[in-house]
Write a protein that holds these residues in place. Sequence first.
Motif, PDB file in Angstrom:
ATOM      1  N   GLN A  51       0.672  -1.148  -0.031  1.00 25.46           N
ATOM      2  CA  GLN A  51       0.074  -0.029  -0.035  1.00 25.46           C
ATOM      3  C   GLN A  51       0.719   1.193   0.093  1.00 25.46           C
ATOM      4  O   GLN A  51       0.446   2.177  -0.588  1.00 25.46           O
ATOM      5  CB  GLN A  51      -0.867  -0.153   1.235  1.00 25.46           C
ATOM      6  CG  GLN A  51      -2.159  -1.004   1.062  1.00 25.46           C
ATOM      7  CD  GLN A  51      -3.049  -0.868   2.145  1.00 25.46           C
ATOM      8  OE1 GLN A  51      -3.264   0.534   2.680  1.00 25.46           O
ATOM      9  NE2 GLN A  51      -3.907  -1.731   2.392  1.00 25.46           N
ATOM     10  N   ARG A  52       1.889   1.109   0.662  1.00 28.72           N
ATOM     11  CA  ARG A  52       2.918   2.497   0.708  1.00 28.72           C
ATOM     12  C   ARG A  52       3.460   2.613  -0.600  1.00 28.72           C
ATOM     13  O   ARG A  52       3.588   3.849  -0.976  1.00 28.72           O
ATOM     14  CB  ARG A  52       4.029   2.066   1.804  1.00 28.72           C
ATOM     15  CG  ARG A  52       3.537   2.415   3.298  1.00 28.72           C
ATOM     16  CD  ARG A  52       4.352   1.805   4.345  1.00 28.72           C
ATOM     17  NE  ARG A  52       5.498   2.527   4.277  1.00 28.72           N
ATOM     18  CZ  ARG A  52       5.972   3.263   5.321  1.00 28.72           C
ATOM     19  NH1 ARG A  52       5.181   3.284   6.664  1.00 28.72           N
ATOM     20  NH2 ARG A  52       7.241   3.950   5.219  1.00 28.72           N
ATOM     21  N   GLU A  53       3.856   1.698  -1.330  1.00 30.91           N
ATOM     22  CA  GLU A  53       4.399   1.777  -2.599  1.00 30.91           C
ATOM     23  C   GLU A  53       3.354   2.073  -3.611  1.00 30.91           C
ATOM     24  O   GLU A  53       3.492   2.950  -4.358  1.00 30.91           O
ATOM     25  CB  GLU A  53       5.068   0.376  -3.196  1.00 30.91           C
ATOM     26  CG  GLU A  53       6.337  -0.131  -2.031  1.00 30.91           C
ATOM     27  CD  GLU A  53       6.938  -1.281  -2.742  1.00 30.91           C
ATOM     28  OE1 GLU A  53       6.170  -2.061  -3.315  1.00 30.91           O
ATOM     29  OE2 GLU A  53       7.887  -1.658  -2.198  1.00 30.91           O
ATOM     30  N   ARG A  54       2.154   1.785  -3.459  1.00 29.33           N
ATOM     31  CA  ARG A  54       1.222   1.988  -4.403  1.00 29.33           C
ATOM     32  C   ARG A  54       0.724   3.650  -4.176  1.00 29.33           C
ATOM     33  O   ARG A  54       0.633   4.260  -5.331  1.00 29.33           O
ATOM     34  CB  ARG A  54       0.096   1.045  -4.233  1.00 29.33           C
ATOM     35  CG  ARG A  54      -1.217   1.557  -5.189  1.00 29.33           C
ATOM     36  CD  ARG A  54      -2.447   0.979  -4.854  1.00 29.33           C
ATOM     37  NE  ARG A  54      -2.343  -0.673  -5.019  1.00 29.33           N
ATOM     38  CZ  ARG A  54      -2.326  -1.329  -3.797  1.00 29.33           C
ATOM     39  NH1 ARG A  54      -2.885  -0.623  -2.559  1.00 29.33           N
ATOM     40  NH2 ARG A  54      -2.305  -2.578  -3.742  1.00 29.33           N
ATOM     41  N   GLU A  55       0.614   3.783  -2.964  1.00 32.44           N
ATOM     42  CA  GLU A  55       0.307   5.393  -2.666  1.00 32.44           C
ATOM     43  C   GLU A  55       1.606   6.199  -2.965  1.00 32.44           C
ATOM     44  O   GLU A  55       1.656   7.429  -3.559  1.00 32.44           O
ATOM     45  CB  GLU A  55       0.048   5.850  -1.586  1.00 32.44           C
ATOM     46  CG  GLU A  55      -0.437   7.102  -1.212  1.00 32.44           C
ATOM     47  CD  GLU A  55      -0.957   7.269   0.182  1.00 32.44           C
ATOM     48  OE1 GLU A  55      -1.018   8.510   0.705  1.00 32.44           O
ATOM     49  OE2 GLU A  55      -1.672   6.349   0.594  1.00 32.44           O
ATOM     50  N   GLY A  56       2.814   5.712  -2.972  1.00 30.67           N
ATOM     51  CA  GLY A  56       4.097   6.497  -3.166  1.00 30.67           C
ATOM     52  C   GLY A  56       4.095   6.816  -4.913  1.00 30.67           C
ATOM     53  O   GLY A  56       4.697   7.698  -5.050  1.00 30.67           O
ATOM     54  N   GLN A  57       3.943   5.899  -5.496  1.00 30.24           N
ATOM     55  CA  GLN A  57       3.902   5.901  -6.933  1.00 30.24           C
ATOM     56  C   GLN A  57       3.023   7.115  -7.429  1.00 30.24           C
ATOM     57  O   GLN A  57       3.217   7.631  -8.336  1.00 30.24           O
ATOM     58  CB  GLN A  57       3.627   4.566  -7.676  1.00 30.24           C
ATOM     59  CG  GLN A  57       4.737   3.537  -7.652  1.00 30.24           C
ATOM     60  CD  GLN A  57       5.836   4.169  -8.278  1.00 30.24           C
ATOM     61  OE1 GLN A  57       6.829   4.450  -7.392  1.00 30.24           O
ATOM     62  NE2 GLN A  57       6.121   4.492  -9.451  1.00 30.24           N
TER      63      GLN A  57
END
Length: 289
Positions: free
Chosen positions: A145-151
Motif C-alpha cells: 500500500q505504501r508503494e502504491r500510494e508512493g507511486q
Amino acid sequence: MVRSMTAFARKEQQEQWGQVCWELRSVNHRYLDINIRLPEEFRNVEVTIREKLQAKLKRGKIDCTLYFKENYANDTDFTLNLSVVKKLLEAVNSINSLTGVSQKPSALDILHWQGVMETNKLDNEALQAVILQHFDTALTDLITQREREGQQLAELLKQRCETIVEQVAKVKTVLPDILQAQRDRLYTRLAELKELNHERIEQEIAIIAQKMDVAEELDRMGVHIDDIQHILNQAQNGAIGRRLDFMVQELHREANTLGAKSNHIDTTRSAVDLKVLIDQMREQIQNIE
C-alpha cells in the motif's frame, strides 16, 4: 520505489485454536517511530516484530497491534490437579482446628479454586511461529500500500516539476522584453528634458537590469527540478523524503528571490504561481518515506 508513509493493513485469520488479527497503521513522521501492542502472553515476540519493522521501513509512525482470541471450545480435556486439592483440604482442616469451626468446602468450591482444573495448553512455540507468519503477511500488505500510494505521489510531483519548468521558461522568455520596456519607459520620461545624458541613462538602465536579473535564480531552479526528478526516478528502498524536502526548500527560496526582484506584473505572477506549485509539492512530500 517511492513509498508513502500513509497506509493501513489488516490480517485476520481463523485457526483451529482461535482467531488472530494483526492491524498495522502507518502515518507520516520525521523518523521511524514504532509502537507495538501485544497480549501479555506474546510479549517475548516484541523484539522480533520490532526488528522486522526496522528492516523493512525507514520512516513513519507505525502502530502495530495484535488481537488474539483463543477458542476455548476446543479445550475438552481437563486434568484434575490432586496435589493442589490435597493441599487445599489440609489448609481447610488447619483453619478449622484453629477456629474450632468445622466447615467443609463443597466439590464445586474446590473446582473453582485456581490451579485445581488444568486444560490442555497450546504449544506456545508453534503458536508464536504462526502469529509471526501472519505478521509477515500483514507487513507485506502494508508495504504494498505504501508503494502504491508512493507511486501516485511521485507522478503528482513529476507533474508539478513539469509545470515549474514551463513557468521558468516563460519567465526567461519575457525577461528581455521586460528590460526593453523599462528602457523605453525611462527614455520616454526623460524625453522632455532639453539635454539627455545618454551615458547616465545607460548606467541607470544597467542598474535596473542588474536588480531585475533573475537568470541565476531561474538556472538554479532548473537544477533543483532536475535533481528532484532524478531522485524520483532512481528511488530504491531507501528514505528519500528528507532529500526531497530539502530540494523543495531550495526551490522555495529561489521563488522568493524571484518575487523580491520582480518589478513587473508578469514576473510577479510567475513567482506567485511558482510558490503555489512548490507549496503543493511540499505537502505531498510530507507523506513520502
